[in-house]
Design an enzyme around this catalytic site. Sequence first.
Site, PDB file in Angstrom:
ATOM      1  N   ASP A   1      -3.417  19.848 -14.465  1.00 51.50           N
ATOM      2  CA  ASP A   1      -3.741  18.562 -15.084  1.00 51.50           C
ATOM      3  C   ASP A   1      -3.200  18.588 -16.506  1.00 51.50           C
ATOM      4  O   ASP A   1      -3.689  19.328 -17.354  1.00 51.50           O
ATOM      5  CB  ASP A   1      -5.262  18.346 -15.079  1.00 51.50           C
TER       6      ASP A   1
ATOM      7  N   ARG B   1       0.829  -1.209   0.000  1.00 52.71           N
ATOM      8  CA  ARG B   1       0.000   0.000   0.000  1.00 52.71           C
ATOM      9  C   ARG B   1       0.861   1.255   0.000  1.00 52.71           C
ATOM     10  O   ARG B   1       0.435   2.314  -0.461  1.00 52.71           O
ATOM     11  CB  ARG B   1      -0.938   0.002   1.214  1.00 52.71           C
TER      12      ARG B   1
ATOM     13  N   TYR C   1     -12.382  18.610 -16.348  1.00 51.23           N
ATOM     14  CA  TYR C   1     -12.934  17.270 -16.503  1.00 51.23           C
ATOM     15  C   TYR C   1     -14.092  17.071 -15.521  1.00 51.23           C
ATOM     16  O   TYR C   1     -14.072  17.588 -14.399  1.00 51.23           O
ATOM     17  CB  TYR C   1     -11.821  16.239 -16.250  1.00 51.23           C
TER      18      TYR C   1
ATOM     19  N   LYS D   1      -4.910   7.348 -19.664  1.00 47.71           N
ATOM     20  CA  LYS D   1      -5.114   7.897 -21.000  1.00 47.71           C
ATOM     21  C   LYS D   1      -3.845   7.762 -21.845  1.00 47.71           C
ATOM     22  O   LYS D   1      -3.428   6.671 -22.167  1.00 47.71           O
ATOM     23  CB  LYS D   1      -5.571   9.356 -20.875  1.00 47.71           C
TER      24      LYS D   1
END
Length: 410
Positions: A191, A66, A119, A216
């Site tokens: 971003d 983790r 977005y 993406k």
Amino acid sequence: MRGKSKTKPKQSAGFGTRAVWAGESGAHWERSTQVPVALSVSFGYKDVDQWIDVALGKTRGHIYGRNTNPTVAAFEEKVRDLEAAEAATSFSSGMGAISNTLFTLLSPGDRVVSVKDTYGGTNKLFIEFLPRFGIEVKLCETNNHQEIETAIAQGCKVVYLESPTNPTVKVVDLRRLAAAAHRSGAVVVVDNTLATPINQQPLKLGADLVIHSATKFLGGHADALGGVVCGAAELVARVYHFREITGACLDPMAAYLLLRGMKTLHLRIARQNESALKIARFLEAHPRVVKVFYPGLKSHESYQVARRQMSGFGGVLSFAIQGGFASVKSFLPSLRYANLAANLGAVETVAGPPSTTSHVESSGEERAAAGIPEALIRYSVGIEDAEDLIADLRQALDKVRPAKVQRVVS
């Protein structure tokens, strides 16, 4: 990695070489030439003192999946290198990266300034989630730099920018707005998903942190979810600490797939830049296309800014056709070389309207408030031959028989 600073490479090599080799210089299992997938949840130590040093970050190593993982660390290092950042840390998705970053940097009573047509998931954070925690959000018109600067000057903790925006591919002047933010003592987060580090380097333009939905263009094959944040080491360390506690860690198998995809990033982006510009010019000249949104077109309102801060205009464009949403619903199924799906940045072309892609979580009213037309078609160009994609668009447009022309006002 644990968000600690690393010595920046001299970066004498080009993007293509670094996309292949960055992050892959460590010891590989049994002399493998590829980064192995470390699926182990834990990492064992026979020496307690060494174990403690690794746990405290004094010595490089891994304790628990983790927190960190060798395969994940290689992916982070590749992105860090391409963005010329001090440090990077990763997440299970792009929205994991965005939400963890915002909740790391903002506390009740703080103020964040951003733009309206980010977005859809990001917009939901701004209009629904952050206000619930007593965080003030100011969303400005994306094209109005003066309004954004005025909002920043009124005081804020974070300035969050997206450029180009998804799905209207608007471009903001990152250098100008970063300077305004720093005058007010704000942290600048950008971003960079649609641009990628190949086309745009926000840190060199003044940003403090850069975010990617690695799902993406970075991965490029629509087979792995992931997100990443890179930038100043101190800020990345804070974001990493929030992520290691809240648990939105990147899966090692996804990290491997993203690493593999990034080796062709430079080649893919070059092809997609070239094809998208050809397609945008074709669409702009087509009589059944009402408006094309692509920063590589001279008609685009931010063309000069895009030329100044980007080395390529990207593989995503959007456009509106005659007849409104009814025409969109008949046009899209006629495409032969496009997946109708909620994704972008893949080797295959992907197309769809905002209501089922970028802003599927938003209502029609929220999309309208963000300046996103319902009849918009987002078109993410793949690596197919541009001539074939143009022929495909032409035949699909020929099948649309609108009764009435509807103009789109940006």
